[in-house]
Design an enzyme around this catalytic site. Structure first.
Site, PDB file in Angstrom:
ATOM      1  N   ARG A   1       1.126  13.773   7.700  1.00 51.64           N
ATOM      2  CA  ARG A   1       1.803  14.055   8.969  1.00 51.64           C
ATOM      3  C   ARG A   1       3.289  14.365   8.798  1.00 51.64           C
ATOM      4  NH1 ARG A   1      -0.962   8.858  11.800  1.00 51.64           N
ATOM      5  NH2 ARG A   1      -1.239   8.342   9.587  1.00 51.64           N
TER       6      ARG A   1
ATOM      7  N   LYS B   1      38.434  18.869  -8.071  1.00 49.19           N
ATOM      8  CA  LYS B   1      37.279  18.502  -8.911  1.00 49.19           C
ATOM      9  C   LYS B   1      37.828  18.041 -10.255  1.00 49.19           C
ATOM     10  CE  LYS B   1      35.649  20.792 -11.954  1.00 49.19           C
ATOM     11  NZ  LYS B   1      35.184  21.789 -12.920  1.00 49.19           N
TER      12      LYS B   1
ATOM     13  N   GLY C   1      -1.158   6.510   0.064  1.00 48.76           N
ATOM     14  CA  GLY C   1      -1.523   7.536   1.044  1.00 48.76           C
ATOM     15  C   GLY C   1      -0.737   8.826   0.840  1.00 48.76           C
TER      16      GLY C   1
ATOM     17  N   ASN D   1      40.713  27.466 -13.891  1.00 49.24           N
ATOM     18  CA  ASN D   1      40.240  26.580 -14.961  1.00 49.24           C
ATOM     19  C   ASN D   1      39.081  27.181 -15.738  1.00 49.24           C
ATOM     20  OD1 ASN D   1      38.680  26.341 -12.588  1.00 49.24           O
ATOM     21  ND2 ASN D   1      37.815  24.406 -13.295  1.00 49.24           N
TER      22      ASN D   1
ATOM     23  N   ASP E   1       4.647   2.066   4.654  1.00 50.00           N
ATOM     24  CA  ASP E   1       5.390   2.921   5.592  1.00 50.00           C
ATOM     25  C   ASP E   1       5.901   2.140   6.804  1.00 50.00           C
ATOM     26  OD1 ASP E   1       3.007   2.469   6.904  1.00 50.00           O
ATOM     27  OD2 ASP E   1       2.553   4.579   7.304  1.00 50.00           O
TER      28      ASP E   1
ATOM     29  N   LEU F   1       0.847  -1.206   0.000  1.00 50.37           N
ATOM     30  CA  LEU F   1       0.000   0.000   0.000  1.00 50.37           C
ATOM     31  C   LEU F   1       0.874   1.244   0.000  1.00 50.37           C
ATOM     32  CD1 LEU F   1      -2.763  -1.007   2.575  1.00 50.37           C
ATOM     33  CD2 LEU F   1      -2.638  -1.422   0.105  1.00 50.37           C
TER      34      LEU F   1
ATOM     35  N   GLN G   1      -5.149   3.956  -7.241  1.00 53.45           N
ATOM     36  CA  GLN G   1      -6.318   4.104  -6.366  1.00 53.45           C
ATOM     37  C   GLN G   1      -7.141   5.301  -6.832  1.00 53.45           C
ATOM     38  OE1 GLN G   1      -5.376   4.028  -2.214  1.00 53.45           O
ATOM     39  NE2 GLN G   1      -7.492   4.355  -1.561  1.00 53.45           N
TER      40      GLN G   1
HETATM   41  C1  UD1 Z   1      -2.751   1.956   9.566  1.00 56.75           C
HETATM   42  C2  UD1 Z   1      -3.862   1.074  10.129  1.00 56.75           C
HETATM   43  C3  UD1 Z   1      -3.659   0.955  11.634  1.00 56.75           C
HETATM   44  C4  UD1 Z   1      -2.297   0.375  11.930  1.00 56.75           C
HETATM   45  C5  UD1 Z   1      -1.203   1.183  11.256  1.00 56.75           C
HETATM   46  C6  UD1 Z   1       0.125   0.439  11.359  1.00 56.75           C
HETATM   47  C7  UD1 Z   1      -5.810   1.392   8.687  1.00 56.75           C
HETATM   48  C8  UD1 Z   1      -7.148   2.023   8.563  1.00 56.75           C
HETATM   49  N1  UD1 Z   1      -5.134   1.655   9.819  1.00 56.75           N
HETATM   50  O1  UD1 Z   1      -2.921   3.227  10.140  1.00 56.75           O
HETATM   51  O2  UD1 Z   1      -4.660   0.126  12.192  1.00 56.75           O
HETATM   52  O3  UD1 Z   1      -2.082   0.329  13.324  1.00 56.75           O
HETATM   53  O4  UD1 Z   1      -1.475   1.382   9.851  1.00 56.75           O
HETATM   54  O5  UD1 Z   1       1.208   1.200  10.904  1.00 56.75           O
HETATM   55  O6  UD1 Z   1      -5.404   0.659   7.820  1.00 56.75           O
HETATM   56  N2  UD1 Z   1      -2.611   3.963   1.983  1.00 56.75           N
HETATM   57  C9  UD1 Z   1      -3.099   3.702   0.718  1.00 56.75           C
HETATM   58  N3  UD1 Z   1      -4.297   4.247   0.359  1.00 56.75           N
HETATM   59  C10 UD1 Z   1      -5.032   5.029   1.202  1.00 56.75           C
HETATM   60  C11 UD1 Z   1      -4.528   5.266   2.509  1.00 56.75           C
HETATM   61  C12 UD1 Z   1      -3.319   4.709   2.872  1.00 56.75           C
HETATM   62  O7  UD1 Z   1      -2.467   3.024  -0.077  1.00 56.75           O
HETATM   63  O8  UD1 Z   1      -6.103   5.500   0.798  1.00 56.75           O
HETATM   64  C13 UD1 Z   1      -1.294   3.406   2.370  1.00 56.75           C
HETATM   65  C14 UD1 Z   1      -0.315   4.461   2.848  1.00 56.75           C
HETATM   66  O9  UD1 Z   1       0.480   4.936   1.768  1.00 56.75           O
HETATM   67  C15 UD1 Z   1       0.521   3.703   3.870  1.00 56.75           C
HETATM   68  C16 UD1 Z   1      -0.436   2.641   4.388  1.00 56.75           C
HETATM   69  O10 UD1 Z   1      -1.481   2.542   3.446  1.00 56.75           O
HETATM   70  O11 UD1 Z   1       1.627   3.095   3.277  1.00 56.75           O
HETATM   71  C17 UD1 Z   1      -0.974   2.984   5.757  1.00 56.75           C
HETATM   72  O12 UD1 Z   1      -1.661   4.226   5.700  1.00 56.75           O
HETATM   73  P1  UD1 Z   1      -1.610   5.256   6.906  1.00 56.75           P
HETATM   74  O13 UD1 Z   1      -2.472   6.405   6.544  1.00 56.75           O
HETATM   75  O14 UD1 Z   1      -0.218   5.536   7.299  1.00 56.75           O
HETATM   76  O15 UD1 Z   1      -2.340   4.404   8.052  1.00 56.75           O
HETATM   77  P2  UD1 Z   1      -2.180   4.556   9.625  1.00 56.75           P
HETATM   78  O16 UD1 Z   1      -2.989   5.706  10.070  1.00 56.75           O
HETATM   79  O17 UD1 Z   1      -0.765   4.525  10.000  1.00 56.75           O
HETATM   80 CA    CA Z   2       1.094   4.610   8.909  1.00 61.73          CA
END
Ligand code: UD1
Ligand code: CA
Length: 475
Positions: free
Chosen positions: A18, A357, A14, A392, A109, A11, A78
């Site tokens: 933050r 260089k 996102g 140079n 992440d 995934l 997405q």
């Molecule tokens: C998410 C989990 C949380 C968990 C945590 C662990 C969900 C709803 N929550 O929260 O329960 O404890 O990870 O680190 O899953 N992403 C997409 N598409 C989107 C949103 C996010 O691909 O629409 C990807 C982001 O790029 C990222 C990952 O999913 O790599 C997690 O997204 P993030 O928003 O960081 O979730 P957390 O709030 O950390």
């Molecule tokens: Ca996360």
């Protein structure tokens, strides 16, 4: 061997708000590689039959990276519907219809997660009869994570996100690591019907747990002992914590391989660096990119090397160098600045306050003090005097300077390029070399010195200088 019954979804769609950054979160670096590269490398190591990455935010920059590091991955875009649940839903739709194996979902992440932990998850999942198995952990600070809520019998009931949790739920220590294995049917059956009625208006993958329970399916968890392995990176404080953790592992790895690293806390080594046994790394050193250091060399203190090659027994002290090659037994620093294209051959020296260089400095040749040497070739055994500047750049073009072997140039010279200094030639102090110097010649062009006797007494009477001159008896 490829696992025909495994699909991996990374995934990466996102926004990473933050981080508060113009750079997409997953492209921020630790140990010299973007966050998501660590996850892609782990996904690759599993050798699954299908790998899918879901992208949206800054998708072109991510796709460029994915196409290099995991070209076999199917890229899934997405849509506007946000949430990890939607991301997985679209990825599952991109799987072949006849795929009926397990789907491993990885958050892009969570970079420190290793393949061995995932193999354990896979083994646990396949040994049991659960429809979903998730990794959980108990971090010292669970803030931000989804909490894993269990029934009185210990079975997993649901996951509640930080923003949707009650105070009592927030007190739960066990969190969702964001790493899951699902039988593909569980995903096909339930993802479409997940709601977006939550604090973030997103389709949460985590809601699948409750949906599976409600449908009579079972969900189990594999708790991870070391919580740091599954720490997610959402902000820059977590980024630096993860980078320090990974760096500590890298440093320890090199120490066990025979490298002396005096101060792990101030030594930063990229994953891509190679060090030989009996290298010594002193405090305040950063080794980056494709840097390679041969046995017996000493690097540091306070040195940054980017994509450099350092020979055996060479010493590089208080130096900043990029794309430089340093020969065996050569010495660099303290306070040297080596820019791309610097090649210092064996036994050579680039000394204090010297910038180079595109400079090839031959075997045993020395540029010891206070110089700028650019677009220059120096033969063997030559010595460039202190304070030498290669001019140079004529304001439009760069030109080359060639210095032969066994040359001795005086202090405070300027070599006005293009110019050649022949083998064995000398130059006087303060010479501005504008014309070629033949082999064996002495080049001088400083005007003869004239001493005007008594000038101070006549023109600066009553000064300390005049008094000192008078007292010396030579006024
Ligand atoms: C998410 C989990 C949380 C968990 C945590 C662990 C969900 C709803 N929550 O929260 O329960 O404890 O990870 O680190 O899953 N992403 C997409 N598409 C989107 C949103 C996010 O691909 O629409 C990807 C982001 O790029 C990222 C990952 O999913 O790599 C997690 O997204 P993030 O928003 O960081 O979730 P957390 O709030 O950390
Ligand atoms: Ca996360």
């Amino acid at each position: 061997m490829t696992d025909p019954r495994l699909a991996v979804i990374v995934l990466a769609a996102g926004q990473g708000t933050r981080m508060k950054s113009a750079t997409p979160k997953l492209l921020h670096e630790l140990a010299g590689a973007p966050i998501v590269s660590h996850v892609l490398a782990t996904a690759k190591a599993l050798d699954a039959a299908h790998v899918l990455t879901v992208v949206r935010h800054e998708r072109d920059r991510l796709v460029e990276l994915i196409s290099v590091e995991l070209p076999e991955a199917i890229v899934v875009d997405q849509d506007e519907q946000a949430g990890t649940g939607r991301a997985v839903e679209l990825a599952v739709a991109a799987l072949p219809d006849d795929f009926d194996g397990d789907v491993l979902v990885l958050n892009g992440d969570v970079p420190l997660l290793d393949a061995a932990t995932l193999e354990a998850l896979l083994t646990t999942h396949r040994a049991g009869d659960a429809d979903a198995t998730l990794l959980t952990s108990e971090p010292a600070d669970p803030t931000g994570y989804g909490r894993v809520l269990r029934a009185v019998d210990g079975s997993i009931e649901r996951i509640v996100e930080q923003k949707d949790a009650t105070a009592a739920e927030l007190a739960t220590r066990e969190v969702n690591a964001g790493v899951y294995l699902f039988g593909v049917e569980s995903l096909r059956d339930h993802l479409a019907s997940l709601s977006t009625e939550n604090a973030q208006g997103e389709k949460y993958l985590t809601d699948l747990v409750a949906a599976l329970r409600a449908a009579g399916s079972s969900v189990t968890a594999l708790p991870v002992g070391d919580a740091w392995i599954v720490e997610g990176i959402n902000d820059r404080a977590q980024l630096s914590a993860a980078a320090a953790r990974l760096n500590a592992l890298i440093v320890r790895g090199w120490q066990l391989a025979g490298v002396t690293i005096q101060d792990p806390a101030t030594t930063w080594i990229d994953l891509t660096v190679t060090l030989a046994p009996d290298v010594t790394v002193l405090p305040g050193t950063q080794l980056k990119g494709a840097t390679i250091v041969a046995t017996g060399a000493t690097i540091g203190p306070d040195t940054t090397l980017v994509d450099c090659e350092i020979g055996e027994r060479a010493t590089v002290k208080r130096t900043d160098a990029t794309l430089a090659v340093i020969g065996d037994d050569a010495t660099v620093g303290p306070f040297s600045y080596l820019r791309p294209g610097t090649i210092l051959h064996a036994d050579g020296k680039i000394g204090t306050f010297v910038e180079t260089k595109n400079a090839v400095i031959g075997r045993g040749s020395k540029v010891p003090h206070l110089s700028y040497i650019g677009d220059t070739e120096v033969g063997e055994g030559s010595n460039i005097g202190a304070g030498t500047i290669v001019a140079n750049y004529d304001g439009v073009n760069k030109h080359r300077t060639q210095v032969g072997s066994q040359v001795r140039t005086g202090s405070h010279n300027v070599f006005v390029a293009p110019v050649r200094i022949g083998d064995g030639a000398y130059s006087g102090a303060g010479t501005v070399i504008r014309k070629n110097v033949p082999a064996g010649a002495l080049a001088v062009n400083v005007a003869p010195q004239r001493n005007i006797e008594g000038w101070v007494a006549a023109n600066r009477p009553g000064t300390e200088a005049a008094r000192a001159a008078e007292e010396s008896g030579n006024s």
